[in-house]
Design a protein around this motif. Structure first.
Motif, PDB file in Angstrom:
ATOM      1  N   ALA A  80      -1.519   9.601   0.527  1.00 57.93           N
ATOM      2  CA  ALA A  80      -2.927   8.225   0.351  1.00 57.93           C
ATOM      3  C   ALA A  80      -4.244   9.132   1.039  1.00 57.93           C
ATOM      4  CB  ALA A  80      -2.706   7.070   0.776  1.00 57.93           C
ATOM      5  N   ALA A  81      -4.246   8.605   0.995  1.00 52.79           N
ATOM      6  CA  ALA A  81      -5.667   9.365   1.357  1.00 52.79           C
ATOM      7  C   ALA A  81      -5.975   8.970   3.066  1.00 52.79           C
ATOM      8  CB  ALA A  81      -7.544   9.033   0.341  1.00 52.79           C
ATOM      9  N   PRO A  82      -5.699   7.584   3.450  1.00 52.30           N
ATOM     10  CA  PRO A  82      -5.948   7.288   4.743  1.00 52.30           C
ATOM     11  C   PRO A  82      -4.859   7.365   5.419  1.00 52.30           C
ATOM     12  CG  PRO A  82      -5.774   5.028   2.931  1.00 52.30           C
ATOM     13  CD  PRO A  82      -5.257   6.351   2.273  1.00 52.30           C
ATOM     14  N   VAL A  83      -3.847   8.154   4.929  1.00 48.54           N
ATOM     15  CA  VAL A  83      -3.371   8.837   6.966  1.00 48.54           C
ATOM     16  C   VAL A  83      -2.929  10.515   5.975  1.00 48.54           C
ATOM     17  CG1 VAL A  83      -1.305   7.042   5.572  1.00 48.54           C
ATOM     18  CG2 VAL A  83      -0.813   9.066   4.326  1.00 48.54           C
ATOM     19  N   LYS A  84      -3.572  11.049   5.222  1.00 49.14           N
ATOM     20  CA  LYS A  84      -3.064  12.370   5.001  1.00 49.14           C
ATOM     21  C   LYS A  84      -3.596  13.538   6.068  1.00 49.14           C
ATOM     22  CE  LYS A  84      -3.637  13.675   0.782  1.00 49.14           C
ATOM     23  NZ  LYS A  84      -4.374  14.366  -0.332  1.00 49.14           N
ATOM     24  N   GLY A  85      -3.197  14.126   6.965  1.00 50.00           N
ATOM     25  CA  GLY A  85      -3.461  14.866   7.799  1.00 50.00           C
ATOM     26  C   GLY A  85      -3.137  14.399   9.466  1.00 50.00           C
ATOM     27  N   ARG A  86      -2.307  12.561   8.603  1.00 49.08           N
ATOM     28  CA  ARG A  86      -1.735  12.320  10.484  1.00 49.08           C
ATOM     29  C   ARG A  86      -0.260  11.937  10.058  1.00 49.08           C
ATOM     30  NH1 ARG A  86      -3.190   7.142  11.662  1.00 49.08           N
ATOM     31  NH2 ARG A  86      -3.819   6.614   9.317  1.00 49.08           N
ATOM     32  N   PHE A  87       0.298  12.131   9.065  1.00 51.21           N
ATOM     33  CA  PHE A  87       1.809  11.782   8.419  1.00 51.21           C
ATOM     34  C   PHE A  87       1.864  12.459   7.628  1.00 51.21           C
ATOM     35  CE2 PHE A  87       1.011   6.581   8.886  1.00 51.21           C
ATOM     36  CZ  PHE A  87       1.023   6.672   9.588  1.00 51.21           C
ATOM     37  N   THR A  88       3.386  13.148   8.055  1.00 49.06           N
ATOM     38  CA  THR A  88       4.177  13.525   7.639  1.00 49.06           C
ATOM     39  C   THR A  88       5.455  13.481   6.522  1.00 49.06           C
ATOM     40  OG1 THR A  88       3.602  15.436   9.147  1.00 49.06           O
ATOM     41  CG2 THR A  88       5.652  16.177   7.434  1.00 49.06           C
TER      42      THR A  88
ATOM     43  N   GLU B 209       1.011  -1.263  -0.290  1.00 48.66           N
ATOM     44  CA  GLU B 209      -0.334   0.067   0.158  1.00 48.66           C
ATOM     45  C   GLU B 209       1.387   1.269  -0.418  1.00 48.66           C
ATOM     46  OE1 GLU B 209      -3.737   2.282   2.488  1.00 48.66           O
ATOM     47  OE2 GLU B 209      -2.063   0.718   4.087  1.00 48.66           O
ATOM     48  N   TRP B 210       0.744   1.796  -0.837  1.00 45.37           N
ATOM     49  CA  TRP B 210       1.114   3.172  -1.153  1.00 45.37           C
ATOM     50  C   TRP B 210       0.678   3.935   0.253  1.00 45.37           C
ATOM     51  CZ3 TRP B 210      -1.235   8.623  -3.001  1.00 45.37           C
ATOM     52  CH2 TRP B 210       0.358   9.480  -2.930  1.00 45.37           C
ATOM     53  N   VAL B 211       2.079   4.937   0.970  1.00 52.54           N
ATOM     54  CA  VAL B 211       1.402   5.884   1.925  1.00 52.54           C
ATOM     55  C   VAL B 211       2.055   7.302   1.573  1.00 52.54           C
ATOM     56  CG1 VAL B 211       2.384   6.600   4.385  1.00 52.54           C
ATOM     57  CG2 VAL B 211       2.688   4.375   3.961  1.00 52.54           C
ATOM     58  N   GLY B 212       2.924   7.418   0.589  1.00 49.41           N
ATOM     59  CA  GLY B 212       3.422   8.790   0.673  1.00 49.41           C
ATOM     60  C   GLY B 212       4.923   8.874  -0.562  1.00 49.41           C
ATOM     61  N   ARG B 213       4.485  10.086  -0.974  1.00 52.53           N
ATOM     62  CA  ARG B 213       6.209  10.282  -1.542  1.00 52.53           C
ATOM     63  C   ARG B 213       6.599  11.890  -1.349  1.00 52.53           C
ATOM     64  NH1 ARG B 213       3.695   9.955  -7.008  1.00 52.53           N
ATOM     65  NH2 ARG B 213       3.790  12.308  -7.181  1.00 52.53           N
ATOM     66  N   ILE B 214       7.915  11.987  -1.404  1.00 55.30           N
ATOM     67  CA  ILE B 214       8.374  12.887  -1.635  1.00 55.30           C
ATOM     68  C   ILE B 214       9.520  13.174  -2.727  1.00 55.30           C
ATOM     69  CG2 ILE B 214      10.504  12.639   0.122  1.00 55.30           C
ATOM     70  CD1 ILE B 214      10.112  15.679   0.917  1.00 55.30           C
ATOM     71  N   GLU B 215       9.179  14.392  -4.588  1.00 55.20           N
ATOM     72  CA  GLU B 215      10.434  14.069  -4.965  1.00 55.20           C
ATOM     73  C   GLU B 215      11.393  15.169  -4.509  1.00 55.20           C
ATOM     74  OE1 GLU B 215       8.005  17.322  -7.872  1.00 55.20           O
ATOM     75  OE2 GLU B 215       6.190  14.829  -8.380  1.00 55.20           O
TER      76      GLU B 215
ATOM     77  N   TYR C 189      12.657  10.984   6.395  1.00 57.10           N
ATOM     78  CA  TYR C 189      12.000  11.214   7.598  1.00 57.10           C
ATOM     79  C   TYR C 189       9.781  10.518   7.452  1.00 57.10           C
ATOM     80  CZ  TYR C 189      15.902  12.614   9.287  1.00 57.10           C
ATOM     81  OH  TYR C 189      16.973  13.084   9.778  1.00 57.10           O
ATOM     82  N   LEU C 190       9.527   9.585   8.346  1.00 61.66           N
ATOM     83  CA  LEU C 190       8.137   9.715   8.062  1.00 61.66           C
ATOM     84  C   LEU C 190       7.377  10.216   9.773  1.00 61.66           C
ATOM     85  CD1 LEU C 190       5.483   9.217   6.658  1.00 61.66           C
ATOM     86  CD2 LEU C 190       5.325   7.032   7.473  1.00 61.66           C
ATOM     87  N   GLN C 191       6.667  11.332  10.137  1.00 57.72           N
ATOM     88  CA  GLN C 191       6.362  11.438  11.222  1.00 57.72           C
ATOM     89  C   GLN C 191       4.586  10.602  10.783  1.00 57.72           C
ATOM     90  OE1 GLN C 191       7.565  12.468  14.160  1.00 57.72           O
ATOM     91  NE2 GLN C 191       5.812  12.141  15.320  1.00 57.72           N
ATOM     92  N   MET C 192       4.694   9.697  12.307  1.00 57.40           N
ATOM     93  CA  MET C 192       3.114   9.558  12.206  1.00 57.40           C
ATOM     94  C   MET C 192       2.512  10.056  13.292  1.00 57.40           C
ATOM     95  SD  MET C 192       3.941   5.495  10.827  1.00 57.40           S
ATOM     96  CE  MET C 192       4.934   5.130  12.012  1.00 57.40           C
ATOM     97  N   ASN C 193       1.580  10.188  13.088  1.00 59.68           N
ATOM     98  CA  ASN C 193       0.613  10.794  14.720  1.00 59.68           C
ATOM     99  C   ASN C 193      -0.962  10.429  14.423  1.00 59.68           C
ATOM    100  OD1 ASN C 193       3.030  12.588  14.663  1.00 59.68           O
ATOM    101  ND2 ASN C 193       1.709  14.572  14.420  1.00 59.68           N
ATOM    102  N   SER C 194      -1.437  10.203  15.354  1.00 57.43           N
ATOM    103  CA  SER C 194      -2.569   9.701  15.319  1.00 57.43           C
ATOM    104  C   SER C 194      -2.622   8.500  14.964  1.00 57.43           C
ATOM    105  CB  SER C 194      -3.851  10.953  15.256  1.00 57.43           C
ATOM    106  OG  SER C 194      -3.594  11.786  15.983  1.00 57.43           O
ATOM    107  N   LEU C 195      -2.255   8.058  15.458  1.00 58.15           N
ATOM    108  CA  LEU C 195      -2.022   6.024  14.884  1.00 58.15           C
ATOM    109  C   LEU C 195      -3.126   5.222  15.003  1.00 58.15           C
ATOM    110  CD1 LEU C 195       1.913   5.772  15.323  1.00 58.15           C
ATOM    111  CD2 LEU C 195       0.635   4.868  13.312  1.00 58.15           C
ATOM    112  N   LYS C 196      -3.392   4.565  14.524  1.00 53.14           N
ATOM    113  CA  LYS C 196      -4.609   3.748  14.776  1.00 53.14           C
ATOM    114  C   LYS C 196      -3.966   2.399  14.464  1.00 53.14           C
ATOM    115  CE  LYS C 196      -7.139   7.341  11.918  1.00 53.14           C
ATOM    116  NZ  LYS C 196      -8.669   7.354  10.434  1.00 53.14           N
ATOM    117  N   THR C 197      -5.450   1.233  14.494  1.00 54.55           N
ATOM    118  CA  THR C 197      -4.543  -0.129  15.111  1.00 54.55           C
ATOM    119  C   THR C 197      -4.489  -0.930  13.194  1.00 54.55           C
ATOM    120  OG1 THR C 197      -6.644  -0.862  15.283  1.00 54.55           O
ATOM    121  CG2 THR C 197      -5.688  -1.226  16.851  1.00 54.55           C
ATOM    122  N   GLU C 198      -5.266   0.241  12.540  1.00 58.56           N
ATOM    123  CA  GLU C 198      -4.907  -0.202  10.801  1.00 58.56           C
ATOM    124  C   GLU C 198      -3.755   0.085  10.675  1.00 58.56           C
ATOM    125  OE1 GLU C 198      -7.704   1.734  12.664  1.00 58.56           O
ATOM    126  OE2 GLU C 198      -8.811   2.807  10.749  1.00 58.56           O
TER     127      GLU C 198
END
Lengths: 121, 107
Positions: A63-71, A46-52, A82-91
């Motif tokens: 990706a939509a499931p992580v937008k607003g929570r991951f940076t 599953e794609w999470v995100g990308r930085i050029e 880096y991947l900063q992950m906030n408001s983590l969910k079990t999924e």
């Protein structure tokens, strides 16, 4: 030879935060596009995100499931992603891979070994 | 949303030809990559730009494209080719998508 090494995975409770790092060896990092891809246990990629790369504009997308929570961010002086992950969910429980590539026209596409993130209460 | 559809499994005997398809409307306009993932390992790129093979990938791996379907072909599949295969595309400038994956069994 370029290598990617992820770190920072571990156990965290729902609502918690975690920061993953991906260290790249070699001199190609600053010109590369960097992505995060995750794989839940027994599931597909599953794609999470990308930085050029900065030279290509440095655009960051999620990706939509992580937008607003991951940076996603990068420090080219340290060859590190880096991947900063906030408001983590079990999924969000998954192995997280970092990926180094140069766009769809090029055949170089390198992945790290992955780091496991487990979100449970 | 964009979707890439793959068969969940393909099974062949050693030496036979394995074909794995990937379908999606976006494939008429965008390139596909194929990744091979063996258990406990990171994915490895085997095909890019629909038909190109990266250096170091055996010649028995090839790709083809027709309209909205692309195909990964393994000619003379070997036991060590057994793995999960994923197609991938970037249908939009701000989106990347993987297919659901195909488990290739060679026995």
């Amino acid at each position: 030879e370029v290598q990617l090494v992820e770190s920072g995975g571990g156990l965290v409770k729902p609502g918690g935060s975690l920061r993953l790092s991906c260290a790249a060896s070699g001199s190609t990092f600053s010109n590369a596009w960097m992505s995060w891809v995750r794989q839940a246990p027994g599931k597909g990629l599953e794609w999470v995100g990308r930085i050029e790369s900065k030279t290509d504009g440095g655009t960051i997308d999620y990706a939509a499931p992580v937008k607003g929570r991951f940076t996603i961010s990068r420090d080219d002086s340290k060859n590190t992603l880096y991947l900063q992950m906030n408001s983590l969910k079990t999924e969000d429980t998954a192995v997280y891979y970092c990926r180094l590539w140069f766009g769809e026209l090029y055949g170089f596409d390198l992945w790290g070994q992955g780091t496991l993130v487990t979100v449970f209460s | 949303s964009y979707e890439l559809t793959q068969p969940s499994s393909v099974s062949v005997s050693p030496g036979q030809t394995a074909r794995i398809t990937c379908s999606g409307d976006v494939l008429a306009k965008k390139y596909v990559r194929w990744f091979q993932q063996k258990p406990g390992q990171a994915p490895v790129l085997v095909i890019y730009k629909d038909i190109e093979r990266p250096s170091g990938i055996p010649e028995r791996f090839s790709g083809s494209s027709s309209g909205t379907t692309v195909t990964l072909t393994i000619s003379g599949a070997q036991v060590e080719d057994e793995a999960d295969f994923y197609c991938y595309s970037a249908p939009d400038n701000n989106l990347e998508v993987f297919g659901g994956g195909t488990k290739l069994t060679v026995l």
